[in-house]
Design a protein around this motif. Sequence first.
Motif, short mmCIF file in Angstrom:
data_model
loop_
_atom_site.label_atom_id
_atom_site.label_comp_id
_atom_site.label_asym_id
_atom_site.label_seq_id
_atom_site.Cartn_x
_atom_site.Cartn_y
_atom_site.Cartn_z
N THR A 31 39.91 35.59 42.85
CA THR A 31 40.43 35.22 44.36
C THR A 31 41.75 34.27 43.99
O THR A 31 42.62 34.54 44.80
CB THR A 31 39.27 34.57 44.90
OG1 THR A 31 38.10 35.49 44.74
CG2 THR A 31 39.62 34.29 46.43
N GLN A 32 41.62 33.23 43.29
CA GLN A 32 42.66 32.34 43.17
C GLN A 32 43.82 32.73 42.66
O GLN A 32 45.03 32.61 43.26
CB GLN A 32 42.13 31.07 42.43
CG GLN A 32 43.15 29.96 42.26
CD GLN A 32 43.70 29.89 41.12
OE1 GLN A 32 44.01 30.60 40.08
NE2 GLN A 32 44.28 28.51 40.82
N GLN A 33 43.78 33.64 41.57
CA GLN A 33 44.81 34.21 40.98
C GLN A 33 45.48 35.44 41.79
O GLN A 33 46.70 35.28 41.90
CB GLN A 33 44.40 34.90 39.63
CG GLN A 33 44.22 33.95 38.53
CD GLN A 33 45.51 33.01 38.20
OE1 GLN A 33 46.56 33.39 37.65
NE2 GLN A 33 45.58 31.52 38.55
N LEU A 34 44.81 36.14 42.43
CA LEU A 34 45.14 37.12 43.42
C LEU A 34 46.06 36.50 44.56
O LEU A 34 46.96 37.16 45.13
CB LEU A 34 44.14 37.93 43.85
CG LEU A 34 43.61 39.13 42.91
CD1 LEU A 34 42.50 39.92 43.33
CD2 LEU A 34 44.74 40.03 42.44
N THR A 35 45.40 35.26 45.15
CA THR A 35 46.04 34.77 46.32
C THR A 35 47.39 34.13 45.80
O THR A 35 48.36 34.13 46.59
CB THR A 35 45.02 33.54 46.60
OG1 THR A 35 43.76 33.98 47.06
CG2 THR A 35 45.67 32.51 47.56
N VAL A 261 43.50 38.09 35.91
CA VAL A 261 42.40 38.86 36.84
C VAL A 261 41.46 39.57 35.90
O VAL A 261 40.17 39.46 36.13
CB VAL A 261 42.93 39.69 37.88
CG1 VAL A 261 41.88 40.45 38.65
CG2 VAL A 261 43.67 38.89 39.01
N VAL A 262 41.94 40.47 35.02
CA VAL A 262 41.30 41.23 34.05
C VAL A 262 40.29 40.24 33.28
O VAL A 262 39.15 40.45 32.74
CB VAL A 262 42.26 42.29 33.11
CG1 VAL A 262 41.45 42.54 32.09
CG2 VAL A 262 42.66 43.18 34.09
N LEU A 263 41.05 39.15 32.83
CA LEU A 263 40.18 38.11 31.81
C LEU A 263 39.17 37.59 32.80
O LEU A 263 38.01 37.39 32.28
CB LEU A 263 41.31 37.28 31.24
CG LEU A 263 42.19 37.62 30.18
CD1 LEU A 263 43.15 36.45 29.95
CD2 LEU A 263 41.25 37.97 29.11
N GLY A 264 39.37 37.42 34.09
CA GLY A 264 38.21 36.88 34.73
C GLY A 264 37.22 37.81 34.79
O GLY A 264 36.11 37.52 34.77
N PHE A 265 37.50 39.09 35.09
CA PHE A 265 36.31 39.94 35.02
C PHE A 265 35.71 40.20 33.89
O PHE A 265 34.31 40.10 33.79
CB PHE A 265 36.95 41.35 35.35
CG PHE A 265 36.12 42.70 35.69
CD1 PHE A 265 35.47 42.88 36.91
CD2 PHE A 265 35.63 43.42 34.44
CE1 PHE A 265 34.35 43.72 36.91
CE2 PHE A 265 34.87 44.28 34.68
CZ PHE A 265 34.25 44.55 35.82
N VAL A 266 36.27 40.06 32.80
CA VAL A 266 35.73 40.32 31.39
C VAL A 266 34.91 38.92 31.16
O VAL A 266 33.59 38.99 30.53
CB VAL A 266 36.67 40.50 30.32
CG1 VAL A 266 36.10 40.49 28.90
CG2 VAL A 266 37.65 41.65 30.32
N VAL A 267 35.17 37.74 31.43
CA VAL A 267 34.51 36.77 31.28
C VAL A 267 33.29 36.71 32.10
O VAL A 267 32.09 36.15 31.70
CB VAL A 267 35.43 35.26 31.50
CG1 VAL A 267 34.27 34.23 31.60
CG2 VAL A 267 36.54 35.11 30.35
N GLY A 268 33.40 37.35 33.12
CA GLY A 268 32.20 37.43 34.03
C GLY A 268 31.17 38.09 33.53
O GLY A 268 30.02 37.91 33.53
N VAL A 269 31.49 39.27 32.96
CA VAL A 269 30.72 40.41 32.32
C VAL A 269 30.04 39.74 31.14
O VAL A 269 28.84 39.65 30.76
CB VAL A 269 31.38 41.55 31.96
CG1 VAL A 269 30.49 42.57 31.21
CG2 VAL A 269 31.75 42.16 33.35
N ALA A 270 30.86 39.04 30.15
CA ALA A 270 30.33 38.40 29.20
C ALA A 270 29.36 37.33 29.49
O ALA A 270 28.26 37.33 28.73
CB ALA A 270 31.37 37.71 28.15
N ILE A 271 29.65 36.31 30.40
CA ILE A 271 28.83 35.28 30.52
C ILE A 271 27.53 35.68 31.27
O ILE A 271 26.35 35.33 31.15
CB ILE A 271 29.64 34.21 31.62
CG1 ILE A 271 30.61 33.48 30.58
CG2 ILE A 271 28.42 33.22 31.91
CD1 ILE A 271 31.30 32.31 31.33
#
Length: 378
Positions: A31-35, A261-271
């Motif tokens: 959200t922050q990066q897209l904003t 944004v992609v890294l945020g998604f990947v980190v979310g999936v990993a954690i």
Amino acid sequence: MLWIAIRMLTGDAQKFYGLLFGIAFSTLLITQQLTIFVNLIERGASGVYNAPEAEIWVMDPVSRTTDVNYAMPSTALDQVRSVPGVEWAVPHLRAVASVRTRSGDLEGVAIIGVDDATLIGMPENMIEGSADVLSQPGSVIIDDGGVVNLFEAGADPIGERLELNDQRAVIRGVADSIPSFTSQVVLYTKYSQALNYVPGTRNRLTFVLAGASDGLSATEIAERIENQTGLKAETREEFAQAGVDFIVQNTGIPTNFGITVVLGFVVGVAIVGLTFSLFIRDNIKQFGALKAIGVTNGKIVRMVAAQAALVGIVGYALGVIGTVAFIYGFSGNPFFKGFYIPWQIPLISLVAVIVILAITGFIALRSVLSTEPAAVFR
């Protein structure tokens, strides 16, 4: 059964908070990066937004944005005024210059020359002073972001003298304007005065700002101007979009923010995936016991879905609140001036959270559904 699922989840506080952190962090990052990305690229249209009266922008055919332009001969103004349906047309100059402050600091600035009579081209609001001060000789109005960049914190710029290309300029007002993409200092002055500040060239008219007569659309008049004069004419909306498109097409900003944004998604999936899997593994005997007393796979799926939903709702809310707090906390910084969160971005983050939970939940469910009820007795 859903209550039992929630109790199982919250009973292991360490893993519960780990799941919340994974979702909240991913939501915050996305959200922050897209904003920031959306607000940054919209700065490409700041020059258009800062001249609200202009319905039509007329320019040389090779000009692309307010900052990437090619000057026209002064006769272009009369050509535009002669087009049927043009209610009014005024000159507009945009150029760069070097300014030296009283303390001796050198700074690159943008000079914007507005119409002498109407002052069309000035921002709508003023923070200090009024646009009428430009009637005084050698007067300029600085944008509020420029005050921060050009002077020390707490300094009053009113009355400050600047050396502008060997010419004297006195700041007599502060405009409330949208910062440019580069956050460059902007000085507004009358068109006739701007010609003295900017080194002379054969052609010096950057744009012609025009308005359509009542009952006629800006699009229609823009087409007439192009057909009659051979110049390029765009409506306010078209020219603003051109500024945004230029940044998207000619900078690495979309790629850089997209990677984050992609890294945020990947980190979310990993954690979340790792924590969820550990949670399921530690509770595999409890799920086996439930299956042993007759709980079907369908109810097990609903239990895991309830656990994922609780984690998703709380984590998502924390992430969005964190983004709002970030934007609010930095709202006093000129770089973040006017930043807002478009309503589409939280929806994109919500979809990302749902996908993360769907992926991790599916992976975790596989071991639960394959568990034999007899496992509880081993």
